[in-house]
Write an enzyme that holds these catalytic residues in place. Structure first.
Site, PDB file in Angstrom:
ATOM      1  N   CYS A   3     -45.916  22.539 -41.119  1.00 57.87           N
ATOM      2  CA  CYS A   3     -45.028  21.389 -40.930  1.00 57.87           C
ATOM      3  C   CYS A   3     -45.560  20.431 -39.866  1.00 57.87           C
ATOM      4  O   CYS A   3     -45.436  19.211 -40.000  1.00 57.87           O
ATOM      5  CB  CYS A   3     -43.622  21.857 -40.580  1.00 57.87           C
ATOM      6  SG  CYS A   3     -43.526  22.886 -39.089  1.00 57.87           S
ATOM      7  N   ASN A  56     -38.476  14.911 -44.291  1.00 55.23           N
ATOM      8  CA  ASN A  56     -38.903  16.304 -44.295  1.00 55.23           C
ATOM      9  C   ASN A  56     -40.152  16.489 -45.148  1.00 55.23           C
ATOM     10  O   ASN A  56     -40.600  15.561 -45.835  1.00 55.23           O
ATOM     11  CB  ASN A  56     -37.764  17.196 -44.800  1.00 55.23           C
ATOM     12  CG  ASN A  56     -37.908  18.639 -44.365  1.00 55.23           C
ATOM     13  OD1 ASN A  56     -38.854  19.009 -43.666  1.00 55.23           O
ATOM     14  ND2 ASN A  56     -36.986  19.476 -44.780  1.00 55.23           N
ATOM     15  N   HIS A 109     -39.274  23.804 -36.611  1.00 58.78           N
ATOM     16  CA  HIS A 109     -39.793  23.024 -37.740  1.00 58.78           C
ATOM     17  C   HIS A 109     -40.009  21.582 -37.310  1.00 58.78           C
ATOM     18  O   HIS A 109     -39.177  20.997 -36.612  1.00 58.78           O
ATOM     19  CB  HIS A 109     -38.791  23.077 -38.894  1.00 58.78           C
ATOM     20  CG  HIS A 109     -39.228  22.358 -40.127  1.00 58.78           C
ATOM     21  ND1 HIS A 109     -40.415  22.610 -40.769  1.00 58.78           N
ATOM     22  CD2 HIS A 109     -38.626  21.376 -40.868  1.00 58.78           C
ATOM     23  CE1 HIS A 109     -40.530  21.831 -41.840  1.00 58.78           C
ATOM     24  NE2 HIS A 109     -39.455  21.072 -41.904  1.00 58.78           N
TER      25      HIS A 109
END
Length: 459
Positions: A88, A404, A382
């Site tokens: 991520c 995202n 994250h």
């Protein structure tokens, strides 16, 4: 046996053992606290037949009160998907840059080869681990640093400084130049094998050092291990290119070509001129430590010559004002948070009031952010792109939006909306251009960093 019986009697008489054990009196008191009134029976009936505690704790009172509209929003385009990997931080670092690249080349869409950079990330992390084995060879196996390093020699995780280190050294390439593979999209099996080889190599290096071998001999062994790591990576990910040709079609339908580029040349061409740790500052909200101080997490990098994870600790109020200014300036930001907390996956909304576990269980779970960090109940998990904010009539933020990297099917078409209260509790890191920081924060940048151990709880 008589001696043990006598000691037991003495402890019992003194009350020490009674205080430690749960005896019949204590157990009856605890059991008696569970009163089966009608409401408790109803909840028990539900929970013993439904394992989904989260859905049963969904707070009806907040549903429908948060929309996905924003007054200020950075222009972004397209949702990426990191699949079953921990990359991520890499996706987010690159996603912040993608809009400017699309504008530069007049593209409808664009993505980087995350596989290319992932190859070098795992290779460089392996070298760093082995060098750490050499430098700590004189320490015992149960030394806290040694134990920490052997626990997970390498992993997918990281923060923004790791992207910067890799980009500066190896450059970047477009997605088409080195496409994803089954193992870049699903990294567990490959990483497990790499760690097995690294643990063996690390142990061998320590044994050689114990036998009196010189540092140059240890590094010969290191290169031998790295050859095996390179082989595993090349077999699973493919070999990264040293030069490439990239053909693309722009918005006008014209086919264009960049020929005989090196990844380093491409990186320099697509990266902002002032893109450096001197200008892009990692800021953190860590209430366990003093604000307006700089902290440096020892050894948190991927290349030997690269920069560590260094952050300026700021109160949320300062971070929010800087973030709003950045969004108004059309500059998205790298951020990381504890995304799993109070996240409604169906609506794509994060709100600390989303799930009412206290009412469902009749138990008080409340802890402040400092307590959650120190007890490991919460931490940065994250990375995502922070790219929108909504404000009230006084200009105060009410909600924010993430881009995202879980694909367009996750959340609200790939985006997540979170309330300002959620920002306070679960946002940790933001990378932002220093021109958006306040005067007090800018002044704090001149300090010497406070060094934290590699096993620090914010790691």
């Amino acid at each position: 046996m008589k001696l043990y019986t006598t000691l037991f009697s003495l402890l019992l008489a003194g009350g020490t053992l009674c205080a430690q054990t749960v005896g019949e009196k204590e157990l009856n008191d605890i059991k008696g606290s569970f009163r089966k009134d009608a409401a408790t029976k109803a909840i028990q009936n539900v929970l013993t037949n439904d394992k989904d505690i989260r859905s049963n704790a969904l707070n009806r009172e907040v549903q429908g009160k948060t929309d996905h509209y924003f007054k200020y929003r950075v222009k972004v385009n397209g949702i990426t998907d990191q699949k079953s990997s921990g990359r991520c931080w890499m996706f987010t670092s690159m996603n912040v840059l993608r809009p400017s690249i699309m504008k530069k080349y007049n593209l409808t869409n664009f993505d980087f080869s995350h596989n290319y950079l992932y190859f070098w990330d795992m290779f460089e992390k392996s070298n760093l681990f082995l060098e750490n084995m050499i430098s700590t060879a004189g320490k015992p196996m149960d030394d806290r640093d040694v134990y920490y390093m052997f626990q997970a020699p390498v992993n997918d995780g990281g923060v923004w400084n790791l992207y910067y280190n890799l980009g500066e050294k190896y450059g970047v390439v477009p997605k088409e130049v080195m496409p994803e593979t089954a193992h870049s999209n699903n990294t567990n099996a490959m990483v497990s094998l790499i760690n097995e080889r690294l643990r063996k190599g690390g142990y061998t290096i320590r044994e050689m050092a114990a036998q009196g071998k010189k540092a140059k001999d240890l590094r010969v062994e290191k290169i031998s291990v790295l050859k095996d790591i390179y082989r595993i990576l090349a077999l699973c990910l493919g070999e990264p290119p040293t030069t490439f040709t990239w053909r693309y079609k722009d918005k006008n339908g014209e086919i264009k070509e960049l020929a005989n580029y090196t990844p380093q040349q491409f990186y320099k061409e697509i990266t902002p001129a002032d893109y450096s740790p001197e200008n892009y500052i990692m800021i953190m909200n860590d209430p366990t430590r003093e604000y307006y101080k700089i902290y440096d997490i020892q050894n948190y990098r991927n290349t030997i010559e690269g920069i560590n994870w260094v952050y300026l600790n700021l109160p949320n109020e300062d971070i929010k004002q800087a973030a709003i200014a950045s969004i108004k300036g059309n500059e998205a930001m790298y951020t990381s948070s504890d995304v799993g907390k109070f996240f409604n996956r169906e609506t794509g909304i994060l709100d600390p009031e989303m799930y009412d576990y206290n009412s469902l269980m009749g138990v008080d779970f409340s802890m402040d952010k400092k307590a959650r960090i120190l007890t490991r109940q919460s931490g940065s998990a994250h990375a995502m792109v922070l790219m929108a904010v909504d404000v009230d009539e006084n200009g105060n933020p009410t909600k924010w939006e993430f881009e995202n990297s879980w694909g367009p099917q996750a959340g609200h078409n790939g985006y997540l909306t979170f309330t300002d209260k959620w920002f306070d509790e679960y946002i940790f890191r933001v990378v932002i251009h220093k021109k958006y920081l306040g005067e007090k924060a800018l002044k704090a940048l001149n300090q010497k960093p406070i060094l934290l151990p590699m096993w620090d709880y914010m790691n």
